[in-house]
Design an enzyme around this catalytic site. Structure first.
Site, PDB file in Angstrom:
ATOM      1  N   ASP A 196       0.841  -1.186   0.000  1.00  0.00           N
ATOM      2  CA  ASP A 196       0.000   0.000   0.000  1.00  0.00           C
ATOM      3  C   ASP A 196       0.884   1.247   0.000  1.00  0.00           C
ATOM      4  O   ASP A 196       2.091   1.172   0.264  1.00  0.00           O
ATOM      5  CB  ASP A 196      -0.885  -0.026   1.253  1.00  0.00           C
ATOM      6  CG  ASP A 196      -2.112   0.863   1.141  1.00  0.00           C
ATOM      7  OD1 ASP A 196      -2.316   1.453   0.069  1.00  0.00           O
ATOM      8  OD2 ASP A 196      -2.867   0.960   2.126  1.00  0.00           O
ATOM      9  N   GLU A 240       2.742   4.708  -4.291  1.00  0.00           N
ATOM     10  CA  GLU A 240       2.781   5.511  -5.525  1.00  0.00           C
ATOM     11  C   GLU A 240       4.134   6.189  -5.754  1.00  0.00           C
ATOM     12  O   GLU A 240       4.477   6.369  -6.931  1.00  0.00           O
ATOM     13  CB  GLU A 240       1.651   6.559  -5.499  1.00  0.00           C
ATOM     14  CG  GLU A 240       0.266   5.998  -5.703  1.00  0.00           C
ATOM     15  CD  GLU A 240      -0.200   5.149  -4.529  1.00  0.00           C
ATOM     16  OE1 GLU A 240      -0.926   4.163  -4.769  1.00  0.00           O
ATOM     17  OE2 GLU A 240       0.178   5.439  -3.381  1.00  0.00           O
ATOM     18  N   ASP A 257      -9.077   3.037  -2.697  1.00  0.00           N
ATOM     19  CA  ASP A 257     -10.125   3.558  -1.822  1.00  0.00           C
ATOM     20  C   ASP A 257     -11.348   4.026  -2.594  1.00  0.00           C
ATOM     21  O   ASP A 257     -11.656   5.221  -2.661  1.00  0.00           O
ATOM     22  CB  ASP A 257      -9.568   4.700  -0.982  1.00  0.00           C
ATOM     23  CG  ASP A 257      -8.409   4.242  -0.116  1.00  0.00           C
ATOM     24  OD1 ASP A 257      -8.199   3.024  -0.009  1.00  0.00           O
ATOM     25  OD2 ASP A 257      -7.711   5.102   0.427  1.00  0.00           O
TER      26      ASP A 257
END
Length: 790
Positions: free
Chosen positions: A444, A447, A523
């Site tokens: 997670d 990026e 999300d």
């Protein structure tokens, strides 16, 4: 889970973190002001007129007054085009070394005053001005690339400031574009601009929010004349602007579709693959790597939550599933199981004995999966941080200072996964996760994310990266940061536990992510638009070569209504990654929390998923072998059917099943567009003839599923053994299916049996090809009275 919007972050976590995000944003701005090349006057450049050509194996080089173009056809039929001396390597997308060239392809003068490269599957023509046309073997133009344009500093080359470039192209008026990674408004990409920059949207997203966590410059273009995939192998920030074409309906006023690719730097190079969608994805997998094969348990149902809070709560939730007879394959722990949100740690007060918890869950057939974030708390005394400092593992700025950001643990440093040494160092820490009893990991915040009160929530663009020894900055490394982290994790798990297939999925990535695992929606917002986006993301990612993905059932934030939760649950039960997940501030996601009716229907969906386990495992092996996604658009086998190309509310699961989820509230009947052929309603057995539109019942208890006539679908029978559902084919037609079975989670060669079906009178004849010792029962469905087997 990701960086929530800052207003809510301050309210939930405290104003101190809010102030730190302001400081982090200012710090990033200062670093970039000092470290990025200053912009100045630019001049445009185009290739100019051609001056000659040099044949080479598989193609050749055409030289222009101010540039050159290399065209090369690979042995599998993929075409590479590289301007300004660009070559296929180095590349983060390619699997291993560059593929061998097609020795039969050659460069020759073209009758249109240019050159052409002719191969078995495709012909490429190059004009004297630098336009490139991709044609079918019959000469039909699928794509025409106009001469590119570069923007360079007027004063000459500047170190660290490669030229920006733009390339425009034209496709057929009827062409439809798909892909570009995870797009919430897809899977069909309508007219608009799509940024190529992996981005945490800063809170729950819904259509048309863009960009999202996983972008990639991969387009699959489908038209009557044929299909093709184009991949711009460039990791820099960029954008793709699409303008859909318009047909003049015989008036001669057709307007072709248009595409413009703009990149802020990096090489101008791209690959084109021509063929049917299945052939294109197969060639793409050969080029960029076969999709990782998940262990069988990963194809079951997963329950996750940010905010379990304690071992007691995990045990309570798992017991709830077991007591109610609800199948459960895995439980995922989020950052709240860490000590102070610090990666590779455990909060011993709330989780005093994780290995014991994992062992107890395993006794009930439930695996434990751990979140892994890349940010390391920058605090001397933290073992991971101290080891990273000693190894020189963290990203630095142009002055050699460690780049810091604000993430969940606080001020954090970031490993440079583009350095092979750092990947190996990071991979050693996965031994700690395995020692805690975890069976897999999910990546997670990669990026990567650094919370910021304003501006781009990532590292400074001037931050320095190894880039496999070439060196460069974050402008080039950003989009492949998550991909390189996935590689580190996957290779570590293979080395640490060689007898088992790794289970890994990652929120961010790039072209080639499928080599290491899958992804998920991130999300997605709680609401009916979020439900629709869930399907769009899975379909779009599959067409980019990432077949294993799925959404957060119920949405990541908020509290879904019982109806919304159930419809989301039913959709996800037919997607590769079937997982509930929610934020720490969101409502519950256990099926029994929504009342007895929802529980009853969710139980039915779970048992149907369990019944289809042999089919999902077969699809996983086929994806690994061929690159074909589990979840496919309706036009997969009929790309020339324009009505199917525009259908986005249903999908094919493999070759046999057509799933028509309910995506709107209050729906108890829905229209389904059928491809051609005969289709049976799985629930009622009623036969329908396609192509056309039908209306079918969609009660709360199920979503419509139709089965292609002639299909052989492997399922789990009532006694727990694999059996085959044989659906009667049309008279005079053949059908079939495949069963790929295995035992365990390792690397043993699976068993494959293929079947062919045809009608003999009123009975279905089934022929098999494969090992004779594979035993199973058969059950006929549809318009037949029985079976005929050898």
């Amino acid at each position: 889970m990701d960086a929530r919007d800052l207003v809510r972050s301050v309210k939930v976590i405290g104003s101190a973190r809010g102030r730190r995000t302001v400081r982090a944003a200012w710090r990033r701005e200062r670093v970039d002001a000092a470290g990025l090349p200053r912009s100045g006057p630019e001049r445009a450049r185009v290739p100019g007129l051609a001056e000659g050509a040099e044949p080479q194996p598989g193609g050749g080089v055409v030289r222009f007054a101010r540039s050159s173009l290399r065209v090369r056809v690979a042995a599998g039929g993929a075409v590479f085009c590289g301007w300004d001396g660009a070559t296929p390597e180095p590349s983060y997308a390619l699997a291993g070394s560059c593929p061998e060239v097609d020795q039969r392809a050659f460069l020759e003068p073209d009758t249109e005053d240019g050159w052409r490269v002719v191969s078995e599957r495709v012909t490429v023509t190059v004009s004297r001005h630098g336009a490139v046309a991709v044609r079918t073997p019959g000469g039909v133009v699928l794509r025409r690339e106009l001469p590119p344009r570069w923007w360079e500093p007027a004063a000459g080359p500047v170190e660290g400031a490669p030229p920006r470039w733009t390339q425009r192209s034209v496709v057929a008026p009827d062409a439809r574009c798909f892909g570009l990674g995870g797009r919430s408004a897809g899977p069909r990409l309508r007219s608009g601009t799509y940024r190529l920059w992996n981005t945490d949207p800063g809170g729950a997203f819904e259509p048309p929010d863009d960009p999202l966590y996983l972008t990639m410059p991969v387009q699959l273009v489908v038209a009557d004349a044929g299909s093709h995939l184009i991949f711009h192998d460039n990791t820099w920030d960029g954008a793709v602007t699409l303008r859909e074409g318009v047909e003049g309906e015989g008036s001669g006023h057709d307007r072709p579709g248009r595409c413009e690719v703009r990149m802020e730097g990096g090489p101008l190079r791209y690959w084109v693959i021509v063929g049917t969608p299945a052939r294109v994805l197969h060639s793409w997998a050969q080029l960029t790597g076969a999709p990782a094969l998940p262990p069988p348990w990963a194809l079951g149902y997963h329950h996750a939550r940010w905010g379990f809070g304690s071992e007691r709560e995990v045990r309570r939730v798992v017991a709830g599933y077991l007591e109610r007879g609800l199948p459960l394959s895995a439980v995922h722990l989020d950052i709240d199981h860490y000590d102070g949100h610090r990666v590779f740690t455990v909060d011993r007060e709330r989780f005093p004995d994780l290995p014991r918890l994992a062992a107890d869950l395993a006794d009930d057939g439930v695996r434990l999966v751990s979140i892994v974030d890349p940010a390391v708390k920058a605090e001397p005394g933290d073992p991971v941080y101290d080891a990273g400092v000693a190894a020189g593992a963290f990203v630095r700025d142009g002055s050699g200072r460690e780049v810091r950001g604000e993430v969940w643990p606080g001020e954090s440093a970031f490993p440079d996964f583009t350095d092979p040494r750092v990947r190996a160092w990071w991979g050693e820490w996965y031994a700690e996760r395995l020692a805690q009893g975890f069976a897999g990991v999910w990546h997670d915040m990669n990026e990567p994310v650094s919370f910021a009160a304003f501006g781009d929530p990532t590292l400074p663009l001037s931050a320095r990266h190894a880039l496999e020894g070439r060196g460069g900055d974050h402008r080039e490394a950003h989009n492949v940061y998550g991909l390189a982290m996935a590689r580190a994790g996957y290779e570590a798990l293979r080395e640490l536990r060689p007898e088992q297939r790794p289970f890994l999925f990652s929120r961010s990535g790039w072209a080639g992510l499928q080599r290491y695992g899958g992804t998920w929606s991130g999300d997605v917002s709680t609401g009916w638009p979020g439900l629709r986006a869930s399907l769009a993301l899975v379909l779009g990612l599959g067409l980019c070569g990432v077949p294993y993905s799925g959404p957060d059932v119920g949405g990541f934030t908020g509290s879904p209504s019982p109806e919304l939760y159930l419809r989301w649950f039913q959709l996800a039960s037919y997607l590769p990654l079937f997982r509930t997940h929610a934020a720490i501030t969101a409502g519950r996601r256990e099926p029994w929390e929504f009342g007895p009716e929802v529980l009853e229907h969710a139980r039915a969906a779970l048992h149907e998923r369990q019944r289809l386990a042999p089919y999902f495992l077969t699809l996983a092996h086929l994806a690994h072998r061929t690159g074909a996604p589990y979840v496919r658009p309706l036009w997969w086998r009929w790309p020339r059917d324009r009505a199917l190309r525009d259908c986005e509310d249903a999908f094919l699961l493999g070759d046999s099943l057509l799933v028509a989820p309910v995506l709107e509230p209050g729906v108890r009947q829905r229209t389904v567009r059928l491809p051609r052929g005969r289709w049976y309603d799985q629930a009622t057995g009623q036969a329908y003839e396609g192509p056309g539109r039908i209306v079918v019942d969609a009660p709360l208890s199920r979503v419509p599923v139709l089965v292609r006539a002639g299909s052989v679908v492997p399922v789990v029978g009532e006694r727990g053994e694999t059996e085959l559902e044989v659906w009667a084919p049309m008279v005079g037609r053949t059908g079939g299916g495949v069963l790929i079975s295995e035992t365990g989670d390792g690397w043993e060669e699976p068993t494959e049996v293929r079947f062919t079906t045809r009608m003999r009178g009123e009975r279905v004849a089934v022929e098999r090809e494969g090992p004779e010792d594979v035993k199973y029962a058969m059950r006929v469905r549809g318009e037949a009275v029985g079976l005929v087997t050898p």
